[in-house]
Scaffold this motif. Structure first.
Motif, PDB file in Angstrom:
ATOM      1  N   TYR A  44       0.828  -1.328   0.018  1.00  0.00           N
ATOM      2  CA  TYR A  44       0.067   0.037   0.016  1.00  0.00           C
ATOM      3  C   TYR A  44       0.712   1.273  -0.099  1.00  0.00           C
ATOM      4  O   TYR A  44       0.223   2.239  -0.735  1.00  0.00           O
ATOM      5  CB  TYR A  44      -0.842   0.027   1.292  1.00  0.00           C
ATOM      6  CG  TYR A  44      -1.997  -1.041   1.408  1.00  0.00           C
ATOM      7  CD1 TYR A  44      -3.026  -1.112   0.119  1.00  0.00           C
ATOM      8  CD2 TYR A  44      -2.071  -1.931   2.236  1.00  0.00           C
ATOM      9  CE1 TYR A  44      -3.905  -2.254   0.282  1.00  0.00           C
ATOM     10  CE2 TYR A  44      -2.729  -3.152   2.403  1.00  0.00           C
ATOM     11  CZ  TYR A  44      -3.801  -3.105   1.381  1.00  0.00           C
ATOM     12  OH  TYR A  44      -4.646  -4.271   1.417  1.00  0.00           O
TER      13      TYR A  44
ATOM     14  N   MET B 344      -5.131   3.892  -1.860  1.00  0.00           N
ATOM     15  CA  MET B 344      -5.131   2.524  -2.391  1.00  0.00           C
ATOM     16  C   MET B 344      -6.343   1.693  -2.539  1.00  0.00           C
ATOM     17  O   MET B 344      -6.514   0.324  -2.887  1.00  0.00           O
ATOM     18  CB  MET B 344      -3.853   1.711  -1.599  1.00  0.00           C
ATOM     19  CG  MET B 344      -2.711   2.339  -1.925  1.00  0.00           C
ATOM     20  SD  MET B 344      -2.150   1.940  -3.446  1.00  0.00           S
ATOM     21  CE  MET B 344      -0.595   3.085  -3.565  1.00  0.00           C
ATOM     22  N   THR B 413      -5.056  -1.955  -5.710  1.00  0.00           N
ATOM     23  CA  THR B 413      -4.311  -1.176  -5.199  1.00  0.00           C
ATOM     24  C   THR B 413      -3.479  -0.621  -6.559  1.00  0.00           C
ATOM     25  O   THR B 413      -2.679   0.608  -6.208  1.00  0.00           O
ATOM     26  CB  THR B 413      -2.865  -1.556  -4.478  1.00  0.00           C
ATOM     27  OG1 THR B 413      -2.350  -2.678  -5.418  1.00  0.00           O
ATOM     28  CG2 THR B 413      -3.521  -2.226  -3.089  1.00  0.00           C
ATOM     29  N   THR B 415      -3.897   2.086  -8.238  1.00  0.00           N
ATOM     30  CA  THR B 415      -4.769   3.419  -8.397  1.00  0.00           C
ATOM     31  C   THR B 415      -4.954   4.100  -9.753  1.00  0.00           C
ATOM     32  O   THR B 415      -6.098   4.735  -9.928  1.00  0.00           O
ATOM     33  CB  THR B 415      -4.461   4.430  -7.335  1.00  0.00           C
ATOM     34  OG1 THR B 415      -2.864   4.953  -7.934  1.00  0.00           O
ATOM     35  CG2 THR B 415      -4.109   3.921  -6.297  1.00  0.00           C
TER      36      THR B 415
END
Lengths: 89, 418
Positions: A44, B344, B413, B415
């Motif tokens: 992340y 995310m 994730t 993006t």
């Protein structure tokens, strides 16, 4: 439009490539103990700063190889491209 | 503060509009504030306003590097909606819808809120099923949702392509009739004027250079106009979040990406609603001036350039023409870009941080404008009470560690992929 110099094919238009994100992110090694934080950082957390940024692109409509590109996220200037297996110096 | 009304308009017309008060002052920064909000965009201005109004905290400064309303609040496509499936997103956005409905009266500033309805088009049976599910979820949360069949959509937007032999035929759509648009600049200016009148200092042309932190507590900031002490600091800087996070030695689940929008030349009224294409990423509405306002995909790579690249624009407008062929006849008037704080999981973060007195508001992706009032309201609560409100409890920074993601679109994730 960006023009990206594929290390295999030469200078090509951005339209032939697809983006793959931050190239400096490394997947934690298999078989080693890692913390949750290490894993979160891999999945992340991103620096995503203004300025020089090493990133992955795939020459999807060309040789289909993944490559590394050093690009400025402010000016979009491209400084350097590498083959996927070449280390960022 | 001078009240805006038809009477004040007539009165000032008689003096050639030369005697209006300034809408907000241009103060010199004080040495110390109770709360400093970094970022004078919609969310920052709204936060300052609700700190003063709801929590009686008026010793507040807004620090803005450029000018207020010069970032994404001045660059968006003005769409307001609460058509979300997950409870966290739906309840937060619907709370915002209620603030939008009374905003013009609340701020004494006409934000031209226009609940004209939004229609998400569906192009397959499977997509109709997904929309039915989302519509039902919305209705369970008290949000209006109507599932439209092909004929009903045709009645509302006859100018869309309803031919049989197209790649993405229109099967129907999901409509939120109470969604709509508002005048984006007016939102920033309305919040700024009210916040200023309650004592908030709006400090423009002031860049944050660094933070003073000691023993895990925030003490103040260093700016291009000197040091400013503060007990509490709120970060509301959208696309610049990562730049400030680096100064705080934080790495966040955020990437900064470029999103473009464009308007056509003005034409006579043709489109009453906001319409989105279901087989790609394209949305359109018509402004009061008659321009077709359009937007779609991110440019697709990390960027801080507040200007777009043509391939994406071409791709987005191809979708637009597939949906409404008449668009191909229009000339483009203007295109522009803004930088998005892409989180995310596609949902925002409004939370405390590990640094005491430092609060974070970011990750708004494509949907920052509509969230302006709810974001300001909940962020003000989080700062004033030093705890999150139940409305933004789901928007925690820690959810990426615990796995409680709010991935409304199920994209993961990456993006930049829409």
């Amino acid at each position: 439009m960006l023009h990206i110099k594929c290390p295999h094919c030469g200078m090509r238009s951005q339209n032939e490539f697809s983006y793959g994100g931050d190239a400096s992110v490394k997947r934690p090694e298999l078989g080693k103990d890692i913390s949750d934080q290490d894993w979160n950082n891999f999945v992340y957390n991103r620096k995503s700063l203004r300025g020089k940024h090493w990133e992955l692109w795939q020459h999807l409509a060309g040789c289909r190889q993944w490559i590394k590109v050093e690009r400025d996220t402010g000016s979009h200037e491209i400084f350097k491209t590498l083959k996927a297996e070449e280390e960022i110096s | 503060m001078q009240k805006y009304s038809v009477f004040s308009l007539i009165k000032n017309a008689l003096s050639n509009h030369e005697n209006w008060d300034l809408a907000w002052k241009d103060p010199t920064p004080k040495k110390e504030y109770d709360v400093v909000i970094i970022g004078g965009g919609g969310h920052g201005l709204a936060t300052a306003y609700y700190l003063a109004k709801e929590h009686n905290i008026t010793n507040v400064a807004i620090i803005e590097k450029g000018w207020i309303g010069g970032g994404n609040v001045g660059r968006n496509t003005t769409i307001i909606r609460s058509n979300y499936m997950y409870d966290e997103n739906a309840l937060f956005s619907e709370f915002g819808m209620n603030l939008w409905r009374k905003m013009s009266q609340d701020l004494n500033y006409n934000v031209m809120f226009s609940p004209r309805g939004i229609i998400n088009l569906a192009h397959s049976d499977a997509q109709m099923n997904v929309y039915a599910r989302r519509g039902n979820s919305m209705r369970l949360n008290g949000i209006d949702a109507v599932l439209l069949n092909r004929e009903q959509v045709k009645e509302i937007i006859p100018m869309a392509d309803f031919s049989e032999n197209v790649r993405f035929p229109i099967f129907g759509g999901l409509m939120q009739p109470s969604a709509g648009t508002a005048r984006h600049d007016a939102v920033a200016w309305g919040y700024a004027r009210q916040a200023d009148s309650m004592g908030v200092d709006i400090i423009q042309n002031c860049e944050v250079i660094g933070f003073d932190i000691s023993a895990g507590k925030i003490k103040g900031i260093r700016t291009s106009r000197g040091e400013i002490k503060a007990k509490k600091i709120g970060l509301c800087v959208a696309g610049s979040t990562n730049i400030l996070a680096e100064k705080l030695n934080m790495t966040l689940p955020i990437e900064t990406h470029l999103l473009q929008a464009c308007v056509s030349e003005p034409v006579k009224p043709v489109l009453d609603n906001v319409v989105t294409f279901g087989a790609g990423h394209f949305y359109i509405s018509q402004s009061d001036k008659g321009e077709m306002v359009m937007g779609g995909d991110l440019d697709g790579y990390n960027s801080y350039a507040q200007r777009g690249n043509l391939p994406t624009l071409q791709h987005v407008l191809t979708e637009g023409i597939a949906m409404m062929p008449f668009l191909s006849k229009l000339k483009m008037l203007r295109t522009w870009g803004g930088i998005m704080d892409m989180s995310m999981d596609g949902s925002p973060i409004i939370d405390k941080t590990h640094i005491q007195g430092l609060y974070l508001n970011c990750g708004w992706c494509y949907g920052g404008f509509k969230a302006t009032p709810a974001s300001g309201w909940t962020f003000a609560h989080t700062i004033a009470q030093d705890r999150v409100h139940e409305l933004n409890a789901g928007y925690s920074l820690n959810r990426f560690n615990t796995g409680h993601l709010l991935d409304e679109k199920g994209l993961g994730t990456k993006t930049w992929i829409s």
